[in-house]
Design an enzyme around this catalytic site. Structure first.
Site, short mmCIF file in Angstrom:
data_model
loop_
_atom_site.label_atom_id
_atom_site.label_comp_id
_atom_site.label_asym_id
_atom_site.label_seq_id
_atom_site.Cartn_x
_atom_site.Cartn_y
_atom_site.Cartn_z
N TYR A 1 -10.86 0.82 10.72
CA TYR A 1 -12.06 1.22 9.98
C TYR A 1 -12.44 0.28 8.86
O TYR A 1 -13.45 0.49 8.18
CB TYR A 1 -11.91 2.64 9.42
N LYS A 2 -11.68 -0.79 8.65
CA LYS A 2 -12.04 -1.77 7.62
C LYS A 2 -12.84 -2.89 8.28
O LYS A 2 -13.98 -2.70 8.66
CB LYS A 2 -10.79 -2.28 6.92
N ASP B 1 2.15 -4.89 8.38
CA ASP B 1 0.97 -4.05 8.22
C ASP B 1 -0.24 -4.99 8.19
O ASP B 1 -0.34 -5.86 7.32
CB ASP B 1 1.07 -3.25 6.91
N PHE C 1 0.85 -1.18 0.00
CA PHE C 1 0.00 0.00 0.00
C PHE C 1 0.90 1.24 0.00
O PHE C 1 1.84 1.32 0.78
CB PHE C 1 -0.92 0.01 1.22
N ARG D 1 -12.31 -5.07 -6.69
CA ARG D 1 -12.18 -5.76 -5.40
C ARG D 1 -13.56 -6.00 -4.79
O ARG D 1 -14.41 -5.10 -4.77
CB ARG D 1 -11.35 -4.93 -4.42
#
Length: 417
Positions: free
Chosen positions: A227-228, A202, A130, A376
């Protein structure tokens, strides 16, 4: 063999996790397959926000730092989150952003290596990592400006040959944000340690999605967001984990007053707190921090093993149905089929992936798009049903077969894609 929507409904009826869906505020006529980017809202979060804003803040005012225990919240949440990532009490704090937490742990890891082996000045990461991870490392190595550099590999298979006596730290994302490919954390950490380097992980696309065992893997440092899959809310605070053997060995550079051993002594000299507390920095965002607990409360009602079983069943079904029912269209699976190498999302490449995703969203199927050409679809076992999978594939087939994606409005890009 799941060959009809009725078969999917039967799977949902037998699913022990299905009742958890009722604890989320999911809009009608929407199939939400983007929990890998932003988790759905726990119903309890609205009430909790009202309590914090009107009660703890509105009535309690500054007294709530003590009476509502606001000051302890980063540690309290960290202890509640810890079992989800294979950590123990006193090893995690929920605070700041993933980017700033990564800066802290990368600085800690590089400092530890400078003390132990000064010639180790290279950080290894993946080119497909990322971007914020790479940007933070680039900024840190530029700041140090003493022979430090970032070495990028293009495939996990290249890691072994890239390791050498000049490598200080390896920064890897456990589940790749584009493809959903997952590392064997324990094996890779052992490989990294055998070379004399430290391992930073990560967990943004892992925490709450797949079982993680940081202590079992003997990892060194880890960061991630809430938040995912953890459903903490948009931009909710991130978390940082540090192996206990490293916690007291470094004075991290973002040495704000919340990381001080005695912050209210108001001394001009900084004395770092003991343990994970020294990885705190400044005053915490209490409203958003408080909402993180709502998502964690739902996880406490199940186990990561149960979630993993359903995740694999959902992703297996999605792959099978897309390949069977959309076989006439230029879709290429980029997510590993092997269970041990797959996170909780399925990604397909399509030449017009962006427009196809926008057309799906217009039909109520919310996935997302990442360059280049990657569509995705995140499967969140807490609220994704097997019928959702069937219906989303049927809508995808219709969008592709009718060419309804080929419209100007579906090619128009906003600030966020």
């Amino acid at each position: 063999m799941t060959s009809s929507r009725n078969d999917c409904l039967a799977l949902d009826a037998a699913d022990a996790l299905a009742p958890l869906r009722a604890q989320f505020d999911l809009p009608p006529n929407v199939i939400y397959l983007d929990g890998n980017s932003l988790g759905a809202r726990p119903i309890a979060s609205a009430k909790r926000a009202q309590e914090v804003i009107t009660g703890e803040w509105g009535v309690g005012l500054i007294r709530s730092w003590n009476e509502a225990d606001w000051f302890a919240l980063p540690r309290t949440l960290g202890d509640n989150l810890a079992p989800i990532i294979g950590a123990g009490k006193g090893e995690v704090v929920v605070t700041d952003t993933t980017s700033s937490n990564l800066f802290k742990v990368m600085a800690a890891a590089l400092d530890a290596q400078r003390e132990r082996s000064p010639k180790r000045r290279v950080v290894i990461s993946e080119r497909s990592n990322f971007p914020t991870d790479l940007y933070i490392v680039q900024g840190l190595t530029r700041l140090l400006d003493d022979g430090y550099s970032l070495r990028l590999i293009d495939s996990p298979d290249e890691l072994q040959s890239a390791l050498g006596d000049d490598v200080a730290v390896v920064l890897l994302t456990h589940v790749n944000y584009r493809t959903g490919a997952m590392y064997d954390m324990k094996a890779r950490t052992a490989e990294i340690h055998a070379s004399g380097a430290l391992a930073v992980w990560d967990l943004c696309h892992s925490a709450g999605a797949v079982p993680v065992d940081l202590n079992g893997a003997d990892a060194d440092y880890a960061v991630g967001c809430t938040y995912k899959y953890l459903n903490g809310g948009p931009g909710s605070p991130a978390f940082v984990w540090v192996n206990k053997k490293h916690q007291d060995t470094f004075w991290q550079p973002l040495s704000g007053w919340w990381g001080h051993r005695t912050p209210f002594a108001m001394t001009p000299e900084y004395t770092p707190d003991d343990g994970i507390g020294r990885y705190l920095c400044g005053t915490q965002p209490i409203v958003s921090l408080s909402l993180v607990q709502c998502g964690l409360d739902i996880f406490a009602q199940t186990s990561m093993d149960a979630l993993r079983r359903k995740s694999l069943a959902l992703t297996d079904l999605f792959i099978k149905l897309v390949e069977a029912r959309c076989a006439d269209f230029p879709l290429t699976l980029v997510t590993p089929r092997d269970h041990a190498s797959r996170g909780s999302q399925v990604s397909f490449e399509h030449p017009e992936g962006f427009a196809v995703i926008q057309a799906l969203i217009a039909r109520g199927v919310i996935g997302d798009y990442r360059e280049p050409r990657i569509m995705r679809f995140g499967m969140t076992p807490l609220y994704t049903s097997f019928a959702d999978v069937w219906d989303s594939v049927e809508i995808l087939r219709d969008v592709l077969s009718t060419g309804s994606w080929d419209k100007p409005e579906f090619r128009r890009r906003g600030a966020v894609t």
